[in-house]
Scaffold this active site. Structure first.
Site, PDB file in Angstrom:
ATOM      1  N   ILE B 242       0.847  -1.198   0.000  1.00 25.72           N
ATOM      2  CA  ILE B 242       0.000   0.000   0.000  1.00 25.72           C
ATOM      3  C   ILE B 242       0.881   1.245   0.000  1.00 25.72           C
ATOM      4  O   ILE B 242       0.436   2.328   0.394  1.00 25.72           O
ATOM      5  CB  ILE B 242      -0.971   0.030   1.208  1.00 25.72           C
ATOM      6  N   ARG B 244       4.206   2.346  -2.616  1.00 27.34           N
ATOM      7  CA  ARG B 244       4.365   2.753  -4.004  1.00 27.34           C
ATOM      8  C   ARG B 244       4.854   1.527  -4.779  1.00 27.34           C
ATOM      9  O   ARG B 244       5.621   0.716  -4.255  1.00 27.34           O
ATOM     10  CB  ARG B 244       5.398   3.889  -4.150  1.00 27.34           C
ATOM     11  N   ASP B 268      -2.161  -2.449  -3.980  1.00 29.35           N
ATOM     12  CA  ASP B 268      -2.966  -1.280  -4.321  1.00 29.35           C
ATOM     13  C   ASP B 268      -2.166  -0.370  -5.257  1.00 29.35           C
ATOM     14  O   ASP B 268      -2.717   0.528  -5.881  1.00 29.35           O
ATOM     15  CB  ASP B 268      -3.374  -0.489  -3.069  1.00 29.35           C
ATOM     16  N   GLU B 273       0.883   2.900 -13.182  1.00 27.80           N
ATOM     17  CA  GLU B 273      -0.541   2.693 -12.893  1.00 27.80           C
ATOM     18  C   GLU B 273      -1.342   3.355 -14.010  1.00 27.80           C
ATOM     19  O   GLU B 273      -1.202   4.570 -14.183  1.00 27.80           O
ATOM     20  CB  GLU B 273      -0.913   3.324 -11.537  1.00 27.80           C
ATOM     21  N   HIS B 292      -5.170   1.787  -6.983  1.00 28.38           N
ATOM     22  CA  HIS B 292      -4.631   2.858  -6.134  1.00 28.38           C
ATOM     23  C   HIS B 292      -5.749   3.636  -5.445  1.00 28.38           C
ATOM     24  O   HIS B 292      -5.953   4.830  -5.706  1.00 28.38           O
ATOM     25  CB  HIS B 292      -3.712   3.806  -6.929  1.00 28.38           C
ATOM     26  N   GLY B 294      -6.148   3.736  -1.981  1.00 28.19           N
ATOM     27  CA  GLY B 294      -5.827   3.809  -0.554  1.00 28.19           C
ATOM     28  C   GLY B 294      -6.540   4.923   0.190  1.00 28.19           C
ATOM     29  O   GLY B 294      -6.911   4.771   1.352  1.00 28.19           O
TER      30      GLY B 294
END
Lengths: 333, 327
Positions: B242, B244, B268, B273, B292, B294
């Protein structure tokens, strides 16, 4: 096999199980555990020689609702003393009929508690954060960016309403507390003040709980009193932003009313480890709604829990055979 | 108040894929004169001088030397989220521009997602859901099992604000908690969550059933988890990220998952991305990827906007800046 071993095995009380291995049988490792204490007999072996083999059976280990206990089976097992269920729910057993045969029934309330509470938390978090939808977007061949305005809702500091504060419900409360959730609960009996304070839970009437909760979690037994406990009225009382989580039994919810509530946005979402029946028919509307997560009744489906359940069932069954106090007997209502 | 009296703040755009949310824009327009990149580019000479702050949402607009040179009155960049690895802090500092982020507001949501991913992966929630709804499913097999979270060992790599909140949550699941961090936390903090410090990351990796990455991305944490670290992990262990994508050597991770060096991963964050659509991570059954998210909750995004607004207002007034990022 040496004669001494054969003799020793035959001295052990006979235990009926569905089968070993495969998609419906008892796991190999659990069968090995059972064989330490019992002479294990499969349904196949029983059916091949009902008269001879039937007499030997003193216990039945019921796992994943198998074998089915019906009148015919009970009549063929004259020496049956106890049915040891793996799992806490016994709504699949006709307790009155079994009791009429003088057979005791036990369940495994301790072994299921942690893993089922974990599953409740997993479903609540997955639903709130749209984890399943998100994972589909992340891997979809059509995805070429992640949208900035794709949002879920907070679990931390939200209000959780637990319906059914038994062993499992209490463990859910313990976990939810660490997420700073406001916890309301409803139960047949109120818990002690110490117990309530330890998890920061407030006793509520059903109506209040339904109206105030962001997440409503069902953690009751299935009994005639809890069948369709959550119906159109209850769903109508819930917030339109609320999520319903079910880790008890499918029949606790009026499923048709749930479908309607989800389609009309009376409530926001549902996360169900249990349905009625399991699995649902493949054309059931619940399978198509994108605000529903369904898991295949895996509340206790961990290596650790299944072992603990077998051990708890073994202890229960042996206590009956040895005329000792029975840790977890269940009685007809 | 006339629009010209409000301080001018540069944003990328409103709405669309990555823009400032429409409802957020309403709030911001009451306090700032918002200028989009499009408007700025159409009238660089006039608008460049007026822009005093940049409201950076989802890492946009991209800030480079060229932009900084054309914004002589830029005082502050407010960046959404806690990560600042996308910003060149030295460059900004050399232009006398201050930077703020939103570190605390994202912490509970991100910790919650870490727990969600750990539970989902361990209990095979995504796979289970697919089975439950698949047109081919006729029964639920008895031999389909996941692994328990309660009572297992969690290794937290990075015990900052978010990592500590993960520990608080994991404690309620009676997990054994190990952690690795640049600095050891004090005894009360450790005791409160029952966490044991592992000075050597190897000790954590060898004992944990779940390894959760909760570090910042810095040159020191780039590819922190590579082939060596994955091999130190248990073959039954699950890696959760969670932080990078670049904290993990992605190729090494693919190999480790394919060869069953570790059991599963729940991510995540990835690099880039989204991942290219033919990336092997998208096809592995024992991987959950989320886009992503979070800090992706309605409430937290509102609070982010408020925090960033406060930081900009303080920066423009020459006051101490809340959540300032220092070099």
């Amino acid at each position: 096999m040496r004669t001494a071993q054969v003799m020793a095995e035959q001295d052990l009380p006979g235990l009926l199980i569905m089968g070993i291995g495969g998609t419906h049988g008892v796991q190999e490792s659990l069968a090995a555990l059972l064989k330490k204490h019992f002479s294990v007999i499969t349904m196949k072996e029983l059916l091949e020689n009902k008269k001879e083999v039937g007499k030997k059976i003193q216990c039945i280990f019921v796992s994943e609702f198998r074998p089915t206990i019906d009148q015919e089976l009970l009549e063929s097992l004259p020496n049956l003393k106890v049915i040891g269920n793996s799992g806490v729910g016994v709504d699949h057993l006709n307790l009155k009929m079994i009791s009429n045969f003088g057979v005791r029934v036990t369940n495994t309330p301790h072994a299921v508690a942690d893993s089922t509470a974990d599953m409740g938390m997993a479903l609540m978090l997955a639903s709130a954060r749209r984890l399943v939808e998100g994972s589909q977007i992340a891997v979809s061949p059509d995805t070429n960016y992640f949208a900035a305005d794709w949002l879920g809702v907070e679990v931390t500091r939200a209000t959780l309403g637990i319906i059914g504060m038994g062993r499992i419900g209490y463990k859910v409360a313990q976990r939810a507390r660490a997420f700073e959730m406001k916890i309301l609960y409803h139960n047949r009996n109120r818990r002690s003040q110490e117990e309530e304070q330890a998890v920061g839970a407030c006793y509520s009437e059903m109506e209040d709980l339904l109206q105030q909760s962001d997440f409503v979690m069902l953690v009751v037994n299935l009994t005639p009193q809890t069948e369709k406990l959550i119906g159109k009225k209850e769903l109508g009382l819930m917030k339109p932003t609320a999520t319903l989580i079910n880790i008890s039994r499918g029949a606790v919810i009026d499923q048709d009313a749930l479908v309607e509530a989800l389609q009309n946005k009376t409530i926001k979402a549902a996360a169900l480890d249990v349905t009625y029946p399991e699995p649902l028919p493949r054309n059931h509307p619940l399978l198509k709604l994108n605000n529903v997560i369904i898991t295949p009744h895996i509340g206790t489906a961990t290596v650790q829990a299944t072992h603990m359940m077998a051990e708890e069932a073994i202890a229960n069954m042996l206590s009956v055979l040895n005329c000792q106090p029975i840790p977890s007997e269940v009685f007809p209502q | 108040m006339e629009a010209q009296e409000l301080p001018c703040v540069l944003i990328d755009c409103i709405g669309g894929k990555h823009g400032v949310y429409e409802d957020h824009a309403e709030f911001l327009k009451e306090r700032f004169c918002l200028i989009t990149m499009k408007e700025y580019l159409e009238n660089k000479n006039f608008l460049g001088k007026k822009i005093r702050a940049i409201y950076m949402w989802y890492h946009k607009p991209v800030i480079n030397e060229e932009l900084l040179q054309s914004l002589p009155n830029l005082k502050i960049v407010a960046s959404s989220g806690v990560g600042i690895d996308h910003l060149d802090l030295s460059l900004l500092s050399s232009y006398g521009v201050k930077v703020s982020n939103t570190p605390f507001i994202v912490s509970t949501d991100t910790a919650d997602l870490g727990m969600a991913l750990m539970l989902a992966s361990s209990r095979r929630l995504v796979e289970g859901h697919q089975m439950a709804i698949s047109p081919d499913t006729e029964y639920f097999p008895a031999d389909w099992l996941g692994a328990e979270v309660s009572g297992a060992t969690l290794g937290i790599i990075g015990m900052g604000t978010i990592g500590y909140k993960v520990a608080e949550r994991a404690k309620a699941f009676e997990m054994k908690i190990l952690y690795h961090n640049r600095k050891q936390r004090n005894k009360e903090e450790e005791r409160a969550v029952g966490a044991t410090y592992c000075k050597k990351i190897d000790d954590l990796l060898q004992q944990a059933d779940f390894v959760m990455l909760v570090v910042n991305l810095t040159p020191q944490t780039h590819k922190l988890i590579g082939k060596r670290e994955l091999q130190l992990m248990k073959p039954t262990a699950i890696l959760i990220n969670i932080s990078r994508g670049l904290v993990v050597d992605q190729d090494a991770l693919v190999e480790a998952l394919q060869n069953k060096v570790i059991k599963a991963a729940a991510l995540d964050v990835t690099y880039p991305e989204p991942l290219p659509r033919d990336h092997p991570l998208l096809k592995l059954k024992n991987v959950i990827i989320t886009p992503h998210i979070g800090s992706a909750t309605v409430k937290t995004r509102h609070l982010m906007k408020e925090n960033m607004t406060e930081s900009i207002q303080a920066g423009l007034a020459g006051l101490p800046i809340p959540n300032e990022v220092l070099l």
